[in-house]
Design an enzyme around this catalytic site. Structure first.
Site, PDB file in Angstrom:
ATOM      1  N   ASP A 141      45.220 -53.392  26.749  1.00  0.00           N
ATOM      2  CA  ASP A 141      46.183 -54.464  26.978  1.00  0.00           C
ATOM      3  C   ASP A 141      46.793 -54.876  25.633  1.00  0.00           C
ATOM      4  O   ASP A 141      46.102 -54.871  24.622  1.00  0.00           O
ATOM      5  CB  ASP A 141      45.374 -55.632  27.569  1.00  0.00           C
ATOM      6  CG  ASP A 141      46.216 -56.741  28.117  1.00  0.00           C
ATOM      7  OD1 ASP A 141      46.204 -56.889  29.349  1.00  0.00           O
ATOM      8  OD2 ASP A 141      46.843 -57.476  27.329  1.00  0.00           O
ATOM      9  N   LYS A 186      51.406 -55.387  28.962  1.00  0.00           N
ATOM     10  CA  LYS A 186      52.318 -56.046  29.910  1.00  0.00           C
ATOM     11  C   LYS A 186      52.533 -57.449  29.398  1.00  0.00           C
ATOM     12  O   LYS A 186      51.714 -58.330  29.612  1.00  0.00           O
ATOM     13  CB  LYS A 186      51.719 -56.128  31.316  1.00  0.00           C
ATOM     14  CG  LYS A 186      51.589 -54.813  31.995  1.00  0.00           C
ATOM     15  CD  LYS A 186      51.314 -54.990  33.483  1.00  0.00           C
ATOM     16  CE  LYS A 186      50.016 -55.714  33.686  1.00  0.00           C
ATOM     17  NZ  LYS A 186      50.151 -57.109  34.051  1.00  0.00           N
ATOM     18  N   MET A 191      50.302 -69.513  29.437  1.00  0.00           N
ATOM     19  CA  MET A 191      51.639 -68.973  29.726  1.00  0.00           C
ATOM     20  C   MET A 191      52.654 -70.077  30.030  1.00  0.00           C
ATOM     21  O   MET A 191      53.501 -69.923  30.906  1.00  0.00           O
ATOM     22  CB  MET A 191      51.556 -67.960  30.884  1.00  0.00           C
ATOM     23  CG  MET A 191      50.827 -66.685  30.454  1.00  0.00           C
ATOM     24  SD  MET A 191      50.241 -65.645  31.836  1.00  0.00           S
ATOM     25  CE  MET A 191      48.602 -66.341  32.160  1.00  0.00           C
TER      26      MET A 191
END
Lengths: 256, 256
Positions: free
Chosen positions: B36, B57, B169
């Site tokens: 990742d 991602k 986020m």
């Protein structure tokens, strides 16, 4: 020059493999280890140089007063020693780190904090579920059922968030917790208890919120345990049905 | 006999010392590592035998589709290889582990999950605060501001729990998050942003909820970062004023 310091060290859920590398290094360098009784006693094998002092505090049991633990940390650090205060799980989730940090600041003693794995994460790993599967929820709430004023959290408000709930120190009042949550959540909501998560003595129960209290009592599950509530936890059933080792689908499973 | 398997491995916030010992052992035994891009690329030094495939991602950026990552895991595990899927933070907190576990179950591929330190915990450690100081709150909620349907969480309901909030986020919509929380919480509530928590690039801001968005924008703080809200976080000010290294009391501090 006084080079004493305190490390608040997170011992994780029990298995020594779940310590961080940083925690292992701090233990190797420790002069004094203050050991919580929720931590694996085998952890002292990683601190060969240290004097080990047991300072357990279990709910309702004979215990070492918090003020005494804080005085011990200060006394040894003031002598220039490296004191490692070992706490189960992650030191910053429950467990009085806030008060210990404040006391050490008042005494101008340097502190290092080493994170670890809290038992709620270990429980989810054992069940084979994400705590926040995005088809079910947008987050997870870690909550203690054991409040400072001996009241209870607002279970309806917590349920209203739609997050997975990871409830610590709740086994002695599991009936009232489930009843409180069912004012908002359906009885069919997935729920689980994981006792001694992440240790060789782990026991797991996966069921529904409506059946959780009865089944946990029938199985004799008690502290220390994490109660998990939310449909993300329901993914555990598929997991165990497929034969991934220990079968929570059988109701109650004992770790191999 | 096919002995392939997948380990979902939590890489923690970045510093390799914050990996668990179990994670280091799994990496040492890995045949294939799927990496990742929120994980520290230096982690591959712990997997000398492995073929390394980058499958990052990041929100809004060019990325590897989730379905392709799942096919890669299955393909290599079906060949009898030990695949280690490395995820930043803890694999079970956000990060799509739920979908990956479901896909692996459907393919009858054994999975092991190795926990790690999520960035919210690392952020609290850097600030020197408990996430759940019992004088301030009864728990902590980890929430993503990036929902599957691109809506926003119910900030008022989350604020009503009285828990510390750790918002992941959320930097691209920090104004609307703060506005949503201030329908319930006073503007004077303690708040912080920690960018790249637990890495050498860490940056921290400690302020109030009312000033958080403006100050974070003025300081140029962006993703990846954790937003922390709640008066337990206000203990960070005492911490930094007392001179414990890097001074969040100066508004914005860059890690040494």
């Amino acid at each position: 020059m006084n080079t004493g310091k305190v490390t608040l060290l997170s011992a994780g859920p029990g298995d020594l493999d779940l310590l961080t590398i940083r925690a292992a290094k701090a233990l190797a360098a420790a002069d004094v280890v203050l050991l919580d009784d929720l931590a694996n006693p085998g952890i002292v094998s990683l601190a060969p140089r240290a004097r080990v002092i047991r300072v357990g505090k279990r709910g309702g049991c004979k215990s070492t007063p918090q003020a005494f633990i804080q005085r011990l940390m200060q006394r040894y650090a003031s002598k220039g020693l490296h004191v490692v205060r070992v706490k189960g799980g992650d030191a910053l989730l429950f467990g009085r780190a806030g008060e210990e940090l404040a006391a050490l600041r008042r005494a101008a003693i340097p502190v290092e904090i080493v994170n670890g794995i809290s038992s709620g994460f270990a429980a989810a790993a054992s069940l084979g579920v994400s705590l926040t599967h995005r088809e079910h929820c947008q987050g997870v709430t870690f909550i203690t059922a054991h409040l400072q004023d001996h009241g209870e959290p607002d279970w309806a408000a917590l349920a209203a968030t739609g997050t997975t709930l990871a409830i610590y120190m709740g086994m002695s009042r599991i009936e009232s917790i489930c009843a409180g949550l069912m004012t908002t959540l359906p009885a069919s909501t997935a729920a689980a208890v994981v006792q001694w998560a992440g240790t060789a003595d782990e026991r797991r129960l996966v069921t529904t919120l409506g059946r959780l209290a009865d089944e946990a009592n029938a199985a004799g599950l008690g502290s220390p345990a994490v109660i998990l509530v939310g449909n993300a936890i329901g993914e555990a059933e598929a997991f165990t049905v497929r034969g991934f080792g220990r079968a929570a689908s059988e109701g109650l499973a004992h770790a191999a």
